[in-house]
Design an enzyme around this catalytic site. Structure first.
Site, PDB file in Angstrom:
ATOM      1  N   ASP A   1      62.502  25.351  88.162  1.00 29.04           N
ATOM      2  CA  ASP A   1      63.449  24.597  88.607  1.00 29.04           C
ATOM      3  C   ASP A   1      63.262  23.322  89.162  1.00 29.04           C
ATOM      4  O   ASP A   1      63.961  22.341  89.687  1.00 29.04           O
ATOM      5  CB  ASP A   1      64.774  25.200  89.520  1.00 29.04           C
TER       6      ASP A   1
HETATM    7  C1  BGC Z   1      61.109  24.564  94.940  1.00 31.33           C
HETATM    8  C2  BGC Z   1      61.209  25.475  93.999  1.00 31.33           C
HETATM    9  C3  BGC Z   1      62.553  26.137  94.354  1.00 31.33           C
HETATM   10  C4  BGC Z   1      63.644  25.155  94.264  1.00 31.33           C
HETATM   11  C5  BGC Z   1      64.881  25.718  94.705  1.00 31.33           C
HETATM   12  C6  BGC Z   1      62.197  23.414  94.907  1.00 31.33           C
HETATM   13  O1  BGC Z   1      61.956  22.700  95.906  1.00 31.33           O
HETATM   14  O2  BGC Z   1      59.981  23.852  94.448  1.00 31.33           O
HETATM   15  O3  BGC Z   1      60.189  26.457  94.116  1.00 31.33           O
HETATM   16  O4  BGC Z   1      62.608  27.296  93.557  1.00 31.33           O
HETATM   17  O5  BGC Z   1      63.286  24.285  95.435  1.00 31.33           O
HETATM   18  O6  BGC Z   1      65.315  26.123  95.835  1.00 31.33           O
HETATM   19  C1  NOJ Z   2      61.156  29.491  92.869  1.00 32.47           C
HETATM   20  C2  NOJ Z   2      62.504  29.930  92.730  1.00 32.47           C
HETATM   21  O1  NOJ Z   2      62.973  30.963  93.341  1.00 32.47           O
HETATM   22  C3  NOJ Z   2      62.733  30.789  91.147  1.00 32.47           C
HETATM   23  O2  NOJ Z   2      64.118  30.553  90.656  1.00 32.47           O
HETATM   24  C4  NOJ Z   2      61.900  29.337  90.145  1.00 32.47           C
HETATM   25  O3  NOJ Z   2      62.018  29.975  89.222  1.00 32.47           O
HETATM   26  C5  NOJ Z   2      60.512  29.038  90.747  1.00 32.47           C
HETATM   27  N1  NOJ Z   2      60.475  28.417  92.066  1.00 32.47           N
HETATM   28  C6  NOJ Z   2      59.867  28.263  89.876  1.00 32.47           C
HETATM   29  O4  NOJ Z   2      60.292  26.839  89.706  1.00 32.47           O
END
Ligand code: BGC
Ligand code: NOJ
Length: 826
Positions: free
Chosen positions: A484
């Protein structure tokens, strides 16, 4: 360097110094009442929702770290100390913390006095029981003072940390005997209160923080403790706390056991008060206190807890040539999977409990890790998740655990989300053989009038991908896929915009996201999960639909090979300009981990050797001694067209960090491809028990996975690449737990539930002579012996069940009872 050791016979990690490189925590509680507890007794408690029902206060990101907890202070002469060292930090004569399955035991000794504190949440109980055993190990009588301590949070953790103009004037308590009740807002709009009690008479108490600690003191030098006297203070506004004061004398060799309980009580609105209309009706609280007010009752509660974990950990047990594997599979990985089931991503030492709800993709993937332990609750969870889907197969990206409603602030359009539902439903059926889940009527958008069968939900999930393809016939990336932080429709140049929710107005006319940007990762996830949907349709006799679905999968495979094969690995994406991402042609970020494993496991391009080439490229370009980095080379500048990923300095998080979650996909893929040695190498680079030896570098708990480990580029931003290489972050609440459980148990050890039985197809290090496993599956117990006389990695030569040869590698579903399974590899 190690800071403790595994005690496998007791299923504990034993920490031998309070000064771990980061607080090492454990979780207490399984259903309603939860506590986080660090190795120095820091942490907090909440009921069900870490934001809305926060019971005790905790200060995140504090200086020093880990401030706030349940503390026992002992004043013995001029020496003040805590059994867990912190917060007074008096050097102890000995210290030990045992984190076990749902309990923690912290023991400290000072000047001949031993204090052993056991913390746990009993089964079906809304409270934390704390048993403190004080023993005089010296040869003279000892008189000392004991103070307990807990600080109340004013319930809503978010409001508690910012609405001070109101909150400094609302705090309220009641004290009766040895019980301190926290009743802020109870008179007006809340039907719940908390209490802290001890099973003995006391010599005083404090309930007002400033009286106990002092305005200019800290947890480490509370003035009441220093003075050796409680103030019997009464909180009225400001910060209510609970502290018991007790003077104790012990003869040489004598022990005294005290039981403290931190409890949470909900009352029906019409029964909240006694006849005066003001005093808390304590009937329920007193009954709760009665339940655990003696050491005998505490022992019984602990025994029940152990029995519950025996059951949960009794479904799968292995004995391999490597005891680190055994302790991961039999104990800690399964334990972590249960914790992620309970907590999702809400409350850890990296998640504040006020931020995120339940993620659609996260929660579906978590199912893969614990479905064998609690299939009924997995089913309920799957239905909750599917209920937040939209009729077109898209879905809310998150939902709230209390309301179970989709979160409109975050919305939908994450391209991978629907596919994980196919995977979790399949995993549930494979484990249980309960096909009836497909007939469940499940709402769309939480609206029961729009309910359809779960099978229909799978169909719309599958076709949500097929119906949203881009110029190369690959799935549209939409707002983001699993990663994401790759936000191809974002183009954010304004501070504070959330990469997760913001999409650039330039895509408004196209429905909010680019109709050009495509995700190869989703394409391969589709070819990996899709066959499950086909198998389900075939089982139901829907051959035409099965064929249509298979055709869509084949078309996707072709599109991948036509447009997303880069010669030695698979591309990551096409961005909104139609440019390749994750290609040899790119200046940075030439190769990404995410699409590769799923491509290999779905045989994309296998006939032309894509699997072997891809594994070789991964080994060469992504592997390090601490795991596989997510992409390489790391991005050293901000690429506005990619979004959040390039905002991280190289080596951290999604920008070339070691994302342990997707390392598992490569472990699975290497095992699938028959490269058991390689799979095991990658497994052992990141599995916590293997990182124990380098705890000083790894920093986080050696018994659970974290989401991220610093990659080889960590530090590159400050000209010191490798500075934080190997440093773990974000431990406990991560899909890593589930996926590594899948990787080791189903792909490496090869014990994999399938629709028609239990498949046994190990892919192990060639040097292993074999291993044994006990697996409970659909009512039967399988005692499995794997023999590896020819020292191969993979390949089932013979399979016998109860002495009879079975063709192939799937043990058919047998009736109840124990069965002997022998597998010879070769
Ligand atoms: C983080 C991700 C996380 C996303 C949604 C981002 O800042 O790097 O790992 O899944 O936020 O909360
Ligand atoms: C953490 C999030 O919880 C997960 O949904 C996502 O896939 C990973 N970050 C990778 O960005």
């Amino acid at each position: 360097m190690k800071y403790g050791y595994f005690d496998d016979s007791r299923r504990e990690y034993v920490i031998t110094t309070p000064k771990t490189p980061y607080p090492w925590i454990n979780y207490l509680g399984m259903e309603g009442f939860f506590s986080l507890i660090s190795n120095t007794a820091g942490g907090y408690s909440f009921y069900k929702d870490a934001r809305l029902r926060r019971i005790t206060r905790y200060r995140y990101n504090n200086v020093p770290i880990d401030m706030g907890g349940r503390y026992f202070y002992i004043k013995d002469g001029d020496t003040v100390w805590n059994p867990g060292w912190s917060p007074v930090k008096t050097e102890l004569d000995s210290y030990e913390c045992r984190h076990g399955m749902g309990y923690t035991i912290i023991t400290g000794k000072k000047n001949g006095l031993k204090a052993e504190a056991t913390f746990f949440v009993p089964q079906g109980y809304d409270g934390e029981v704390q048993q403190l055993v004080l023993t005089n190990e010296s040869s003279a009588a000892k008189s000392f003072s004991l103070f307990s301590f807990a600080e109340w949070c004013l319930w809503d953790a978010q409001d508690d940390s910012n609405n001070f103009q109101r909150n400094f004037s609302t705090g309220r308590v009641e004290v009766v005997g040895s019980t301190i009740y926290h009743k802020t807002e109870y008179r007006d709009r809340r039907d719940h209160f908390a209490f802290y009690t001890v099973n003995t008479d006391i010599d005083g108490y404090d309930t007002d923080r400033d009286s106990f600690i002092g305005l200019y003191n800290g947890f480490g030098d509370p003035q009441a403790v220093l003075a050796g006297e409680a103030n019997n203070s009464f909180a009225d506004g400001w910060a209510p706390i609970a502290s018991h004061f007790k003077k104790i004398t012990l003869a040489p060799g004598e022990s005294k056991t005290l039981v403290f309980i931190l409890g949470y009580v909900e009352m029906p609105a019409d029964q909240k008060f006694e006849a005066d209309g003001k005093t808390i009706n304590k009937t329920k609280a007193l009954a709760m206190i009665e339940k655990y007010n003696t050491p005998e009752k505490v022992a019984a509660g602990m025994a029940e807890l152990r029995a519950a974990w025996d059951k949960l950990l009794g479904i799968l047990n292995v004995e391999t040539p490597n005891d680190k594997v055994d302790r991961m599979v039999n104990i800690w990985n399964q334990y972590q999977c249960m914790v992620t089931f309970n907590l999702s991503r809400s409350a850890s030492y990296f998640e504040s409990g006020i931020g995120r709800g339940m993620g659609f993709r996260d929660s579906n993937q978590d199912i893969l890790g614990f479905v064998h332990q609690i299939p009924d609750r997995a089913k309920e969870r799957i239905i909750d998740i599917a209920s937040t889907q939209f009729p077109d197969g898209g879905c809310y990206h998150q939902y709230q655990p209390l309301t179970k409603k989709g979160n409109a602030d975050i919305g939908g359009d994450f391209s991978d989300d629907p596919l994980w539902l196919i995977l979790s439903v399949s995993a549930y059926i494979k484990e249980t053989g309960d096909w009836s889940i497909l007939d469940e009527m499940v709402p769309y958008d939480n609206d029961m009038s729009k309910a359809q069968t779960m099978l229909e939900h799978l169909k719309v999930s599958f076709y949500h991908i097929v119906d949203n393809l881009g110029p190369h016939k690959l799935p549209l990336a939409m707002r983001a896929d699993w990663n994401d932080c790759i936000n191809l429709s974002c183009y954010s140049d304004t501070p504070g915009e959330s990469f997760q929710t913001y999409t650039n107005p330039k895509f408004a006319a196209e429905g909010g996201y680019s109709k050009v940007a495509e995700s190869v990762m989703v394409a391969t996830l589709f070819t990996y999960t899709g066959p499950n949907y086909v198998a389900i349709l075939k089982h139901l006799g829907k051959d035409d639909e099965a064929k249509a679905a298979q055709d869509a999968i084949d078309a996707m495979k072709k599109a991948i090979m036509d447009s997303a094969w880069d010669g030695d690995w698979f591309l990551r994406a096409y961005d909104a300009n139609g440019e390749k991402m994750g290609s040899k042609e790119c200046e940075e970020g030439k190769i990404f981990i995410e699409p590769q494993g799923f491509a290999i496991m779905s045989d994309v391009g296998k006939e032309q050797g894509a699997d072997v080439k891809t594994l070789a490229a991964i080994d060469e370009r992504l592997n390090t001694k601490f795991g596989l980095v997510l992409n390489n080379p790391a991005y050293s500048k901000y690429y506005i067209q990619y979004g959040e990923i390039s905002t991280y300095p190289g080596g951290y998080k999604e920008n070339a960090g070691i994302f342990t979650h997707n390392n598992a996909w490569i472990i699975c893929a290497a095992a699938y491809a028959g490269q058991g040695d390689l799979a095991f190498k990658y497994y052992s680079e990141i599995a916590p028990a293997f990182t124990e030896e380098t705890s000083d570098i790894h920093k986080t708990e050696p018994y659970v996975y974290g989401q991220m480990i610093g990659g080889k580029d960590a530090g590159s931003d400050i000209g010191r690449p490798g500075k934080n290489f190997g440093q773990g972050k974000n431990s406990w609440l991560t899909g890593t737990a589930a996926w590594n459980m899948v990787a080791i148990s189903q792909y490496i050890l090869g014990i994999m539930p399938d629709f028609d039985g239990l498949k046994v197809d190990p892919s192990i290090p060639a040097e292993w002579d074999g291993f044994t496993a006990v697996r409970k599956f659909r009512g039967a117990i399988y005692n499995i012996t794997i023999k590896n006389p020819d020292h191969v990695c993979k390949g089932v030569k013979t399979l016998t069940v109860d002495g009879k040869a079975v063709a192939g590698n799937v043990i058919p579903v047998l009736g109840a009872g124990e069965h002997t399974v022998e597998v010879v590899l070769g």
